[in-house]
Motif scaffolding. Structure first.
Motif, PDB file in Angstrom:
ATOM      1  N   MET A   1     -25.428  31.908  31.995  1.00 42.51           N
ATOM      2  CA  MET A   1     -26.326  30.834  32.193  1.00 42.51           C
ATOM      3  C   MET A   1     -25.785  29.836  33.420  1.00 42.51           C
ATOM      4  N   ASP A   2     -26.584  29.393  34.464  1.00 39.76           N
ATOM      5  CA  ASP A   2     -25.840  28.864  35.677  1.00 39.76           C
ATOM      6  C   ASP A   2     -26.456  27.099  35.246  1.00 39.76           C
ATOM      7  N   TYR A   3     -25.132  26.486  35.082  1.00 42.76           N
ATOM      8  CA  TYR A   3     -25.546  25.153  34.635  1.00 42.76           C
ATOM      9  C   TYR A   3     -25.220  24.226  35.717  1.00 42.76           C
ATOM     10  N   SER A   4     -26.124  23.992  36.550  1.00 46.74           N
ATOM     11  CA  SER A   4     -25.923  23.111  37.566  1.00 46.74           C
ATOM     12  C   SER A   4     -27.403  22.238  37.778  1.00 46.74           C
ATOM     13  N   ILE A   5     -27.254  21.230  38.352  1.00 43.71           N
ATOM     14  CA  ILE A   5     -28.066  20.176  38.753  1.00 43.71           C
ATOM     15  C   ILE A   5     -27.972  19.604  40.059  1.00 43.71           C
ATOM     16  N   ALA A   6     -28.992  19.002  40.419  1.00 50.05           N
ATOM     17  CA  ALA A   6     -29.022  18.537  41.862  1.00 50.05           C
ATOM     18  C   ALA A   6     -28.254  17.038  41.992  1.00 50.05           C
ATOM     19  N   LYS A   7     -27.647  16.852  42.954  1.00 49.47           N
ATOM     20  CA  LYS A   7     -26.749  15.635  43.047  1.00 49.47           C
ATOM     21  C   LYS A   7     -27.423  14.325  42.743  1.00 49.47           C
ATOM     22  N   HIS A   8     -28.387  14.183  42.766  1.00 48.62           N
ATOM     23  CA  HIS A   8     -29.001  12.982  42.309  1.00 48.62           C
ATOM     24  C   HIS A   8     -29.937  13.138  41.256  1.00 48.62           C
ATOM     25  N   ALA A   9     -29.817  14.092  40.459  1.00 46.94           N
ATOM     26  CA  ALA A   9     -30.683  14.366  39.245  1.00 46.94           C
ATOM     27  C   ALA A   9     -30.539  13.387  38.200  1.00 46.94           C
ATOM     28  N   LEU A  10     -29.546  12.440  38.145  1.00 46.27           N
ATOM     29  CA  LEU A  10     -29.511  11.396  36.984  1.00 46.27           C
ATOM     30  C   LEU A  10     -29.854  10.133  37.612  1.00 46.27           C
ATOM     31  N   THR A  11     -30.380   9.875  38.795  1.00 44.64           N
ATOM     32  CA  THR A  11     -30.689   8.693  39.337  1.00 44.64           C
ATOM     33  C   THR A  11     -31.595   7.978  38.194  1.00 44.64           C
ATOM     34  N   ASN A  12     -31.452   6.731  38.357  1.00 40.86           N
ATOM     35  CA  ASN A  12     -32.361   5.805  37.385  1.00 40.86           C
ATOM     36  C   ASN A  12     -32.249   6.169  35.802  1.00 40.86           C
TER      37      ASN A  12
ATOM     38  N   ASP B   1     -13.449  20.672  34.985  1.00 37.47           N
ATOM     39  CA  ASP B   1     -13.869  22.181  34.744  1.00 37.47           C
ATOM     40  C   ASP B   1     -15.226  22.262  33.711  1.00 37.47           C
ATOM     41  N   ILE B   2     -15.066  21.669  32.799  1.00 41.18           N
ATOM     42  CA  ILE B   2     -16.306  21.814  31.825  1.00 41.18           C
ATOM     43  C   ILE B   2     -17.546  20.982  32.139  1.00 41.18           C
ATOM     44  N   MET B   3     -17.340  20.246  33.095  1.00 41.99           N
ATOM     45  CA  MET B   3     -18.640  19.109  33.288  1.00 41.99           C
ATOM     46  C   MET B   3     -19.746  19.915  33.413  1.00 41.99           C
ATOM     47  N   PRO B   4     -20.102  20.990  34.107  1.00 42.53           N
ATOM     48  CA  PRO B   4     -21.323  21.697  34.373  1.00 42.53           C
ATOM     49  C   PRO B   4     -22.269  21.531  33.301  1.00 42.53           C
TER      50      PRO B   4
END
Length: 246
Positions: free
Chosen positions: A1-12, A220-223
């Protein structure tokens, strides 16, 4: 599974990270902040939390908060007070990463000292139980609250000599599953991560002869951590996911 999020996904988003002064907790705090989150840094060593704080500021992140707390001695009231303070300042809590943990002493089952067992269970299980209980009302106030526990390979399958630590991680996974089931009809999602062999101080104390350079770093495991704390993980609940699947 691709664990990736947008650059500003955690804004606010306001996210609490325990054990944020070192290792995986520190990197998670940095990575959450890099993606726009306001991070609450909890730990027992203020100087280490201040280093994490400074690195977030230097990287241009939202100003974090420092919560000095020793989970070994904290009472239920400490967590209730903390939750009230967070609610007063931020109104809600979008996520919590239960990262802080105690390894204890690796020994045969019949040689586990009662004091060691009590200390490991206090930090790895009871403190996280009390903290989650206190934080639940403000996590439920978030649009999509997230609770992430930290397990271990020895929390899936009991392994000789891992003593109190393994027992505590079985309890952690049980607590996660129970809570996830209770919250399954809400927008809160509860999961756990098994980081696997990672270059940390705890790992070095468990495997002193190991070549740490051969291990994955916390970065390395942050995604997986970023994915589970984000809104994109809405379909995942009650799972313990290996950050380094074999």
């Amino acid at each position: 599974m691709d664990y990736s999020i947008a650059k500003h996904a955690l804004t606010n988003k306001t996210i609490l990270v325990t054990g944020a002064g070192d290792g995986i907790g520190k990197q998670a705090a940095l990575s959450f902040a890099e993606h726009g989150a306001q991070v609450l840094l909890l730990g027992r060593t203020v100087t280490k939390l201040e280093q994490t704080y400074d690195e977030i500021i230097q990287a241009g992140g939202v100003q974090p908060a420092i919560i000095p707390l020793d989970m070994m001695g904290a009472t239920k009231q400490h967590y209730v007070d903390m939750a009230e303070t967070i609610e007063g300042q931020y109104g809600k809590l979008d996520g919590v990463l239960h990262n802080a943990g105690l390894l204890g002493i690796l020994s045969q089952f019949d040689q586990i000292e009662e004091d060691t067992f009590d200390e490991v269970m206090q930090v790895n299980v009871k403190a996280q139980f009390l903290m989650t209980q206190a934080l639940l009302p403000i996590i439920k106030k978030a649009d999509k609250g997230r609770i992430i526990f930290t397990s271990s390979t020895v929390g899936h399958h009991g392994r000789a000599l891992w003593g109190s630590y393994a027992i505590s991680k079985f309890a952690t996974e049980g607590m996660m599953q129970l809570l996830a089931d209770e919250l399954s009809n809400s927008t809160v999602r509860v999961n756990a991560i098994n980081p696997g062999a990672t270059r940390t101080t705890m790992r070095a104390s468990a495997y002193p002869a190991e070549d740490a350079e051969q291990l994955k770093t916390p970065l390395d495991i942050m995604p997986l951590y970023l994915y589970l704390i984000s809104e994109q993980s809405q379909d995942l609940n009650g799972l313990c996911i290996d950050a380094q699947p074999k």
